[in-house]
Design an enzyme around this catalytic site. Structure first.
Site, PDB file in Angstrom:
ATOM      1  N   HIS A  56       0.859  -1.199   0.000  1.00 59.44           N
ATOM      2  CA  HIS A  56       0.000   0.000   0.000  1.00 59.44           C
ATOM      3  C   HIS A  56       0.885   1.234   0.000  1.00 59.44           C
ATOM      4  O   HIS A  56       1.941   1.252   0.613  1.00 59.44           O
ATOM      5  CB  HIS A  56      -0.895   0.015   1.255  1.00 59.44           C
ATOM      6  CG  HIS A  56      -2.071   0.904   1.130  1.00 59.44           C
ATOM      7  ND1 HIS A  56      -2.001   2.256   1.374  1.00 59.44           N
ATOM      8  CD2 HIS A  56      -3.336   0.646   0.742  1.00 59.44           C
ATOM      9  CE1 HIS A  56      -3.194   2.782   1.166  1.00 59.44           C
ATOM     10  NE2 HIS A  56      -4.023   1.844   0.780  1.00 59.44           N
ATOM     11  N   ASP A  83      -8.002  -5.240  -0.123  1.00 60.53           N
ATOM     12  CA  ASP A  83      -8.445  -6.113  -1.217  1.00 60.53           C
ATOM     13  C   ASP A  83      -8.091  -7.579  -1.013  1.00 60.53           C
ATOM     14  O   ASP A  83      -8.565  -8.433  -1.766  1.00 60.53           O
ATOM     15  CB  ASP A  83      -7.830  -5.624  -2.536  1.00 60.53           C
ATOM     16  CG  ASP A  83      -8.373  -4.253  -2.899  1.00 60.53           C
ATOM     17  OD1 ASP A  83      -7.569  -3.332  -3.125  1.00 60.53           O
ATOM     18  OD2 ASP A  83      -9.607  -4.103  -2.905  1.00 60.53           O
TER      19      ASP A  83
HETATM   20  C1  SDX Z   1      -6.175   0.047  -2.936  1.00 59.02           C
HETATM   21  O1  SDX Z   1      -4.404   4.537  -1.995  1.00 59.02           O
HETATM   22  C2  SDX Z   1      -5.321   3.913  -1.395  1.00 59.02           C
HETATM   23  O2  SDX Z   1      -5.740   4.280  -0.299  1.00 59.02           O
HETATM   24  C3  SDX Z   1      -5.881   2.709  -2.143  1.00 59.02           C
HETATM   25  C4  SDX Z   1      -6.916   1.884  -1.401  1.00 59.02           C
HETATM   26  C5  SDX Z   1      -8.198   2.653  -1.147  1.00 59.02           C
HETATM   27  O3  SDX Z   1      -8.914   2.283  -0.218  1.00 59.02           O
HETATM   28  O4  SDX Z   1      -8.505   3.551  -1.992  1.00 59.02           O
HETATM   29  O5  SDX Z   1      -6.378   1.434  -0.157  1.00 59.02           O
HETATM   30  C6  SDX Z   1      -7.321   0.665  -2.239  1.00 59.02           C
HETATM   31  O6  SDX Z   1      -5.925   0.377  -4.062  1.00 59.02           O
HETATM   32  C7  SDX Z   1      -5.295  -0.923  -2.204  1.00 59.02           C
HETATM   33  C8  SDX Z   1      -4.088  -1.421  -3.044  1.00 59.02           C
HETATM   34  C9  SDX Z   1      -4.605  -2.503  -3.992  1.00 59.02           C
HETATM   35  N1  SDX Z   1      -3.525  -2.861  -4.975  1.00 59.02           N
HETATM   36  C10 SDX Z   1      -2.899  -4.029  -4.876  1.00 59.02           C
HETATM   37  O7  SDX Z   1      -3.071  -4.852  -3.979  1.00 59.02           O
HETATM   38  C11 SDX Z   1      -1.939  -4.297  -6.025  1.00 59.02           C
HETATM   39  C12 SDX Z   1      -0.628  -4.854  -5.477  1.00 59.02           C
HETATM   40  N2  SDX Z   1       0.039  -3.785  -4.740  1.00 59.02           N
HETATM   41  C13 SDX Z   1       1.075  -3.057  -5.437  1.00 59.02           C
HETATM   42  O8  SDX Z   1       0.829  -2.881  -6.809  1.00 59.02           O
HETATM   43  C14 SDX Z   1       1.532  -1.810  -4.672  1.00 59.02           C
HETATM   44  O9  SDX Z   1       1.788  -2.208  -3.393  1.00 59.02           O
HETATM   45  C15 SDX Z   1       0.649  -0.566  -4.649  1.00 59.02           C
HETATM   46  C16 SDX Z   1       0.241  -0.156  -6.001  1.00 59.02           C
HETATM   47  C17 SDX Z   1      -0.563  -0.816  -3.806  1.00 59.02           C
HETATM   48  C18 SDX Z   1       1.465   0.530  -3.995  1.00 59.02           C
HETATM   49  O10 SDX Z   1       2.507   0.805  -4.865  1.00 59.02           O
HETATM   50  P1  SDX Z   1       3.629   1.890  -4.512  1.00 59.02           P
HETATM   51  O11 SDX Z   1       3.305   2.654  -3.281  1.00 59.02           O
HETATM   52  O12 SDX Z   1       3.914   2.653  -5.752  1.00 59.02           O
HETATM   53  O13 SDX Z   1       4.836   0.973  -4.085  1.00 59.02           O
HETATM   54  P2  SDX Z   1       6.089   0.723  -4.961  1.00 59.02           P
HETATM   55  O14 SDX Z   1       5.654   0.234  -6.295  1.00 59.02           O
HETATM   56  O15 SDX Z   1       6.971   1.919  -4.884  1.00 59.02           O
HETATM   57  O16 SDX Z   1       6.735  -0.517  -4.177  1.00 59.02           O
HETATM   58  C19 SDX Z   1       7.787  -0.350  -3.260  1.00 59.02           C
HETATM   59  C20 SDX Z   1       8.554  -1.681  -3.333  1.00 59.02           C
HETATM   60  C21 SDX Z   1       8.996  -2.011  -4.766  1.00 59.02           C
HETATM   61  O17 SDX Z   1      10.130  -2.844  -4.667  1.00 59.02           O
HETATM   62  P3  SDX Z   1      11.605  -2.140  -4.799  1.00 59.02           P
HETATM   63  O18 SDX Z   1      11.623  -1.414  -6.131  1.00 59.02           O
HETATM   64  O19 SDX Z   1      11.726  -1.212  -3.607  1.00 59.02           O
HETATM   65  O20 SDX Z   1      12.571  -3.322  -4.747  1.00 59.02           O
HETATM   66  O21 SDX Z   1       7.674  -2.756  -2.945  1.00 59.02           O
HETATM   67  C22 SDX Z   1       7.488  -3.630  -4.047  1.00 59.02           C
HETATM   68  C23 SDX Z   1       7.861  -2.861  -5.281  1.00 59.02           C
HETATM   69  O22 SDX Z   1       8.249  -3.742  -6.328  1.00 59.02           O
HETATM   70  N3  SDX Z   1       6.070  -4.005  -4.042  1.00 59.02           N
HETATM   71  C24 SDX Z   1       5.613  -5.232  -4.266  1.00 59.02           C
HETATM   72  C25 SDX Z   1       4.230  -5.168  -4.084  1.00 59.02           C
HETATM   73  N4  SDX Z   1       3.884  -3.909  -3.770  1.00 59.02           N
HETATM   74  C26 SDX Z   1       5.031  -3.191  -3.749  1.00 59.02           C
HETATM   75  N5  SDX Z   1       6.247  -6.378  -4.608  1.00 59.02           N
HETATM   76  C27 SDX Z   1       5.463  -7.473  -4.769  1.00 59.02           C
HETATM   77  N6  SDX Z   1       4.113  -7.494  -4.594  1.00 59.02           N
HETATM   78  C28 SDX Z   1       3.469  -6.357  -4.260  1.00 59.02           C
HETATM   79  N7  SDX Z   1       2.159  -6.366  -4.105  1.00 59.02           N
END
Ligand code: SDX
Length: 418
Positions: free
Chosen positions: A302, A359
């Site tokens: 998140h 989710d």
């Molecule tokens: C919702 O914003 C809100 O409030 C949203 C929400 C709401 O109520 O409106 O809470 C609802 O959208 C919840 C999120 C649902 N999405 C998912 O579950 C999809 C999977 N999650 C990821 O795509 C991700 O965690 C996000 C999109 C939710 C957040 O992305 P960020 O903040 O841009 O994080 P990032 O991409 O900068 O990640 C930081 C690190 C990265 O690794 P490094 O480059 O540091 O090595 O964490 C890793 C990312 O690759 N990472 C994940 C991951 N989420 C982040 N790696 C594997 N699986 C994941 N799910």
């Protein structure tokens, strides 16, 4: 703490005001930065940038706290209904018994959608994604309520919009589901309250109190989440003074993405894939950790929560209770629990503070309630609509309200010749 920040830019030194919120959040106000220095700030994904001042929702991502108008989400789930929370978000206070009854009656009067909207829904292929149909139907409502399109709405018009949007989207969502099932639409049942009526319009049966309550709690848990992608979209579109139908339709479109609300559908598809693959999580966790692999562990991580999403905790607790009440056995719940335990004990996820979000478990309950996977994000939209409306109203009424128009740093070609 000093009430201003000093910024030294080359020969320039300027003071920028510091803003502090009621929950001790702090911001440097850069409204005058460009005028005084010619500089702008850059913040990829805007994760460090406050877009507004708000009184609606507070999230403490480090502690895993979520409050609406000062009330903890856990207490609202336990003691309030979705309509009470919706009213709290939109008006700023919990409704009295009389106000709640009036709201229920107004919604009942506004739960019939125009014939033209029914035709529009039926014009889509039966296998069209429900989010595309729902977004189209929402913006199409603007053709049926022309008196609510003024660019400067009166308080009375804003009061009229609230029950109208709740009633219309509830019926649109049920009709979109029926269209996907190849079935006739069912009209709203005025004897039933909001959530029970939605389930009735889906299936033609009055739901049990347990089922209606479970869905009501799920809707509360999705009601608002401060400046998430879709709420920000609603604010941006509304800031041009486009009407509320257009703004909410845009919010639905932003929510559709698998990185946002579409994740609840993607989680079930992921759990299904794990089950079909024999139930081993390791392969999927390795894929999620592999930088060369675009796969991410859906329902994990998140932008704000770097701790458990409090909503995920409530939903997880509800899963066992609801499945037992509904006498539903779902092996995907065991897979989800195992996946969560395995991921949380893995250094990759622990180091990045990646926890289950709202989710991760919600789809298990939607599935137990008989809602098909491709409708999960529509359910998210149904829950989030009052939050979107509250954010839209607060944006329009904000002091110094102006159209949202960010800047950029240009990196393209400069002196091309024709
Ligand atoms: C919702 O914003 C809100 O409030 C949203 C929400 C709401 O109520 O409106 O809470 C609802 O959208 C919840 C999120 C649902 N999405 C998912 O579950 C999809 C999977 N999650 C990821 O795509 C991700 O965690 C996000 C999109 C939710 C957040 O992305 P960020 O903040 O841009 O994080 P990032 O991409 O900068 O990640 C930081 C690190 C990265 O690794 P490094 O480059 O540091 O090595 O964490 C890793 C990312 O690759 N990472 C994940 C991951 N989420 C982040 N790696 C594997 N699986 C994941 N799910």
């Amino acid at each position: 703490m000093s009430k201003s920040a000093k910024l030294i830019l080359g020969e320039n030194e300027i003071e920028l005001p510091i803003i502090e919120g009621t929950e001790s959040e702090k911001a440097v106000d850069i409204s005058k930065l460009r005028g005084q220095t010619g500089f702008i700030t850059f913040d990829n994904g805007l994760g460090n940038t406050g877009a507004c001042l708000s009184n609606i929702t507070f999230i403490d991502g480090e502690k895993g706290i979520l409050k609406h108008r000062g009330y903890l989400i856990e207490n609202l789930c336990e003691k309030s209904s979705f309509l009470e929370v919706s009213s709290l978000l939109y008006t700023g206070k919990l409704p009295s018994k009389t106000e709640l009854e009036n709201l229920k009656n107004q919604i009942k009067e506004k739960s019939t959608i125009p014939e033209g909207i029914k035709k529009l829904i039926k014009s889509f292929p039966q296998d069209a994604h429900p989010m595309g149909i729902t977004s189209s139907a929402m913006v199409a409502l603007s053709g049926h309520y022309p008196h609510l399109l003024d660019q400067d709405l009166s308080d009375q018009q804003k009061e009229e919009l609230f029950p109208l949007m709740l009633g219309q989207l509830k019926t649109i969502a049920a009709a979109v589901y029926r269209h996907g099932q190849g079935k006739d639409f069912i009209e709203s049942n005025p004897e039933l309250d909001y959530t029970a009526d939605f389930l009735y319009m889906m299936n033609g049966d009055k739901p049990s109190d347990a089922v209606a309550k479970a869905l009501d709690v799920l809707l509360i848990l999705h009601a608002d989440h401060e400046q998430n992608c879709s709420a920000s979209t609603v604010r941006v579109v509304g800031s041009s003074k486009a009407n509320l139908f257009a703004s909410i339709s845009a919010g639905i479109d932003a929510l559709w993405g698998p990185l946002h609300g579409g994740a609840n559908q993607a989680v079930l598809e992921m759990l299904d894939a794990i089950q079909k693959d024999g139930g081993g999580y390791e392969k999927f966790i390795s894929k999620a950790k592999d930088k060369e692999d675009p796969f991410r562990l859906m329902g994990f991580g998140h932008r704000v929560y770097k701790n458990f999403d409090p909503r995920a905790k409530v939903i997880k607790g509800y899963c066992d209770e609801i499945l037992e009440k509904l006498n539903v056995e779902d092996p995907l719940l065991d897979i989800a629990k195992g996946l969560e335990t395995t991921a949380l004990s893995d250094e990759y996820f622990a180091k990045r503070k990646l926890f289950p979000n709202v989710d991760f478990y919600s789809g298990i309950i939607y599935k137990a309630l008989g809602i098909p996977t491709n409708m999960f994000t529509v359910m998210f939209a149904l829950g989030r609509q009052p939050g979107w409306m509250a954010q839209w109203k607060e944006m329009l009424e904000a002091e110094g309200m102006r159209i949202t128009r960010p800047r950029q740093i240009y990196q393209g070609k400069t002196d091309e010749k024709l």
